[in-house]
Design an enzyme around this catalytic site. Structure first.
Site, PDB file in Angstrom:
ATOM      1  N   ARG A  32       0.559  -1.324  -0.096  1.00 45.09           N
ATOM      2  CA  ARG A  32      -0.444   0.152  -0.224  1.00 45.09           C
ATOM      3  C   ARG A  32       0.867   1.441   0.007  1.00 45.09           C
ATOM      4  O   ARG A  32       1.720   1.466   0.578  1.00 45.09           O
ATOM      5  CB  ARG A  32      -1.261   0.067   1.213  1.00 45.09           C
ATOM      6  CG  ARG A  32      -2.005  -0.741   1.341  1.00 45.09           C
ATOM      7  CD  ARG A  32      -3.375  -0.783   1.898  1.00 45.09           C
ATOM      8  NE  ARG A  32      -3.957  -1.706   1.461  1.00 45.09           N
ATOM      9  CZ  ARG A  32      -5.575  -1.739   2.319  1.00 45.09           C
ATOM     10  NH1 ARG A  32      -5.221  -0.955   3.289  1.00 45.09           N
ATOM     11  NH2 ARG A  32      -6.248  -2.581   1.762  1.00 45.09           N
ATOM     12  N   GLU A  44      -2.002  -8.403  -5.670  1.00 45.76           N
ATOM     13  CA  GLU A  44      -3.694  -9.299  -5.692  1.00 45.76           C
ATOM     14  C   GLU A  44      -4.187  -9.699  -6.282  1.00 45.76           C
ATOM     15  O   GLU A  44      -4.753 -11.288  -6.504  1.00 45.76           O
ATOM     16  CB  GLU A  44      -4.367  -8.333  -7.011  1.00 45.76           C
ATOM     17  CG  GLU A  44      -4.237  -6.116  -6.031  1.00 45.76           C
ATOM     18  CD  GLU A  44      -5.038  -6.823  -5.189  1.00 45.76           C
ATOM     19  OE1 GLU A  44      -5.975  -8.242  -5.384  1.00 45.76           O
ATOM     20  OE2 GLU A  44      -5.332  -5.640  -4.403  1.00 45.76           O
ATOM     21  N   GLN A  49      -6.159 -16.257  -3.575  1.00 43.29           N
ATOM     22  CA  GLN A  49      -6.792 -17.316  -3.141  1.00 43.29           C
ATOM     23  C   GLN A  49      -6.211 -17.228  -1.606  1.00 43.29           C
ATOM     24  O   GLN A  49      -6.548 -18.856  -1.300  1.00 43.29           O
ATOM     25  CB  GLN A  49      -7.355 -18.510  -3.975  1.00 43.29           C
ATOM     26  CG  GLN A  49      -8.239 -18.276  -4.662  1.00 43.29           C
ATOM     27  CD  GLN A  49      -7.327 -18.611  -6.027  1.00 43.29           C
ATOM     28  OE1 GLN A  49      -7.104 -17.621  -6.368  1.00 43.29           O
ATOM     29  NE2 GLN A  49      -8.658 -19.162  -6.650  1.00 43.29           N
ATOM     30  N   THR A  50      -5.284 -16.882  -1.098  1.00 33.66           N
ATOM     31  CA  THR A  50      -4.473 -16.153   0.266  1.00 33.66           C
ATOM     32  C   THR A  50      -4.960 -15.440   1.284  1.00 33.66           C
ATOM     33  O   THR A  50      -5.328 -14.513   0.799  1.00 33.66           O
ATOM     34  CB  THR A  50      -2.983 -16.656  -0.466  1.00 33.66           C
ATOM     35  OG1 THR A  50      -3.035 -17.196  -1.286  1.00 33.66           O
ATOM     36  CG2 THR A  50      -2.129 -17.274   0.329  1.00 33.66           C
ATOM     37  N   TYR A  89      -3.402 -23.214  -5.935  1.00 32.82           N
ATOM     38  CA  TYR A  89      -3.931 -22.653  -7.279  1.00 32.82           C
ATOM     39  C   TYR A  89      -2.662 -22.758  -8.204  1.00 32.82           C
ATOM     40  O   TYR A  89      -2.490 -21.461  -8.541  1.00 32.82           O
ATOM     41  CB  TYR A  89      -4.691 -21.329  -6.396  1.00 32.82           C
ATOM     42  CG  TYR A  89      -5.699 -21.697  -5.807  1.00 32.82           C
ATOM     43  CD1 TYR A  89      -7.374 -22.591  -6.202  1.00 32.82           C
ATOM     44  CD2 TYR A  89      -5.613 -21.817  -4.674  1.00 32.82           C
ATOM     45  CE1 TYR A  89      -8.217 -22.909  -5.501  1.00 32.82           C
ATOM     46  CE2 TYR A  89      -6.383 -22.147  -3.223  1.00 32.82           C
ATOM     47  CZ  TYR A  89      -7.617 -22.610  -3.747  1.00 32.82           C
ATOM     48  OH  TYR A  89      -9.147 -22.281  -3.104  1.00 32.82           O
ATOM     49  N   TYR A 125     -11.860  -7.866 -10.432  1.00 36.88           N
ATOM     50  CA  TYR A 125     -11.904  -7.348  -9.718  1.00 36.88           C
ATOM     51  C   TYR A 125     -10.768  -7.394 -10.201  1.00 36.88           C
ATOM     52  O   TYR A 125     -10.151  -6.304  -9.178  1.00 36.88           O
ATOM     53  CB  TYR A 125     -12.525  -8.444  -8.795  1.00 36.88           C
ATOM     54  CG  TYR A 125     -11.097  -7.965  -7.334  1.00 36.88           C
ATOM     55  CD1 TYR A 125     -11.687  -6.976  -6.434  1.00 36.88           C
ATOM     56  CD2 TYR A 125      -9.821  -8.754  -6.686  1.00 36.88           C
ATOM     57  CE1 TYR A 125     -10.977  -6.656  -5.381  1.00 36.88           C
ATOM     58  CE2 TYR A 125      -9.284  -8.122  -6.160  1.00 36.88           C
ATOM     59  CZ  TYR A 125      -9.430  -7.772  -5.085  1.00 36.88           C
ATOM     60  OH  TYR A 125      -8.967  -6.737  -3.945  1.00 36.88           O
ATOM     61  N   ASP A 143     -14.926  -7.216  -4.207  1.00 34.10           N
ATOM     62  CA  ASP A 143     -14.803  -9.129  -3.916  1.00 34.10           C
ATOM     63  C   ASP A 143     -15.357  -9.064  -2.737  1.00 34.10           C
ATOM     64  O   ASP A 143     -16.138  -8.434  -3.148  1.00 34.10           O
ATOM     65  CB  ASP A 143     -12.907  -8.639  -3.381  1.00 34.10           C
ATOM     66  CG  ASP A 143     -13.435  -8.069  -1.700  1.00 34.10           C
ATOM     67  OD1 ASP A 143     -13.966  -7.560  -1.650  1.00 34.10           O
ATOM     68  OD2 ASP A 143     -11.934  -7.737  -1.811  1.00 34.10           O
ATOM     69  N   CYS A 204     -21.079  -4.749  15.341  1.00 36.24           N
ATOM     70  CA  CYS A 204     -21.955  -4.112  15.016  1.00 36.24           C
ATOM     71  C   CYS A 204     -22.047  -2.442  16.330  1.00 36.24           C
ATOM     72  O   CYS A 204     -22.105  -1.898  15.586  1.00 36.24           O
ATOM     73  CB  CYS A 204     -23.347  -4.820  14.384  1.00 36.24           C
ATOM     74  SG  CYS A 204     -23.644  -6.266  13.501  1.00 36.24           S
TER      75      CYS A 204
END
Ligand code: SF4
Length: 344
Positions: A32, A44, A49-50, A89, A125, A143, A204
């Site tokens: 970032r 990305e 998937q991680t 993957y 995405y 996502d 919440c």
């Protein structure tokens, strides 16, 4: 949607709340704040998937070994698969490598959404995430976290894993996107879903959106988002036999058209057609483990592990090569095979 509607949504209090929340509670991640599209794209693909914690370590490993897209493109597929080992993957790693070559051949990283989407392994995405984070494109990256937050806050029960749902949620996120702040909004929404509006036990009671959240008001927090159950999980059996002969072991490279393409594995008995060879290997072997469960996306593998140290080197099909056991680390292997090696 009309322009007026668009204007209203862009200024929806939801958008400002997410931006405010992000500036206080957004996650600090090593990619970032970087503007290098290669570093962002790499993160990305790894995170597709991680989990972030595991992905971060792999991102550092890749950036160290391949600091530029040129370095990644110049690597061999084996090198890339080896570094990827343990992430699963593996098509992601092969696509990453192929896309690096695409970028180098084009001369620079694509800067348009269509250009980024044309890279191998990049879907809607990922293209939106890279485009907004690296180039400030005004596109929403939707996502699983974003689906959940929008479904709950706006009280939408359209299933998120249908074409209709994907279109509806993406259109809503686009409408809410504050122009010129897409990166903060996208990252904020994802982090909000990951930290605050979590799948189980969302917080919440301390949520800045609680007063206007539709799901909370109508008691549907646990029922949203809606997901259709469509996946059929297949079960498949495997039986690996690790053969040790004079410090060498036979491995083969998996071919296209099945899981783990390009990775290396020992002799697998379930697919062996030569019954007499199979029986002779099994006869003197030792059982290391039975019914080891290994879960992939759409299937569950049940594997048996055997070990054999024969007096005479067995004759195996040509696809097997005898590798010195000391060099096994140089070959990319599926996690399941690693689990077998751990038991030796
Ligand atoms: S009130 Fe609860 S359900 Fe609604 S957005 Fe906040 S955390 Fe999510």
């Amino acid at each position: 949607m009309s322009f007026f509607h668009t204007f209203v949504l862009m200024n929806h209090p939801f958008t400002q709340s997410i931006l405010d929340w992000y500036s206080c509670f957004g996650r600090t991640l090593p990619w970032r704040g970087l503007s290098d599209p290669y570093a962002i794209w790499l993160s990305e693909i790894i995170l597709q998937q991680t989990r972030i914690q595991q992905g971060e370590a792999y991102w550092h490993r890749f950036m160290k070994q391949f600091p530029t897209v040129e370095a990644l493109a110049a690597a061999s597929e084996d090198e890339v698969l080896r570094l990827w080992q343990g992430l699963g993957y593996y098509s992601r790693a092969r696509n990453l490598h192929a896309a690096a070559k695409q970028i180098v051949a084009a001369g620079s990283f694509p800067q348009s959404l269509a250009g980024i989407k044309a890279l191998k392994g990049v879907g809607d995405y990922t293209a939106a995430a890279v485009g907004s984070f690296a180039f400030g494109l005004d596109v929403a990256a939707v996502d699983g976290n974003v689906f959940r937050v929008l479904a709950r806050y706006f009280g939408i029960d359209t299933p998120i894993n249908t074409t209709e749902g994907k279109h509806a949620f993406t259109a809503l996120a686009e409408e809410l996107l504050p122009l010129g702040q897409a990166a903060s909004f996208n990252q904020g929404l994802m982090d909000f879903g990951a930290i605050q509006c979590t799948p189980q036990s969302p917080r919440c009671t301390v949520c800045p959106l609680a007063e206007s959240c539709s799901a909370l008001r109508t008691g549907r927090v646990e029922h949203l988002p809606v997901k259709l159950k469509t996946l059929h999980i297949q079960e498949r059996r495997l039986a690996y036999i690790y053969i040790r002969y004079n410090g060498y072991t036979p491995f083969r490279r998996r071919t296209a058209g099945d899981i783990w393409q390009g990775l290396w594995e020992p002799v697998e008995l379930e697919r062996m057609t030569d019954e007499s060879l199979k029986n002779s290997l099994l006869k003197d072997s030792v059982v290391l483990a039975k019914n080891v469960r290994h879960v992939l996306t759409h299937r569950v593998l049940l594997a048996d592990f055997y070990f054999l140290e024969p007096a005479v080197r067995p004759q195996l099909p040509d696809e097997f090569i005898w590798i010195p056991e000391s060099s096994l680390d140089d070959y990319g292997k599926p996690r399941l095979v690693e689990r077998l090696l751990e038991r030796l």
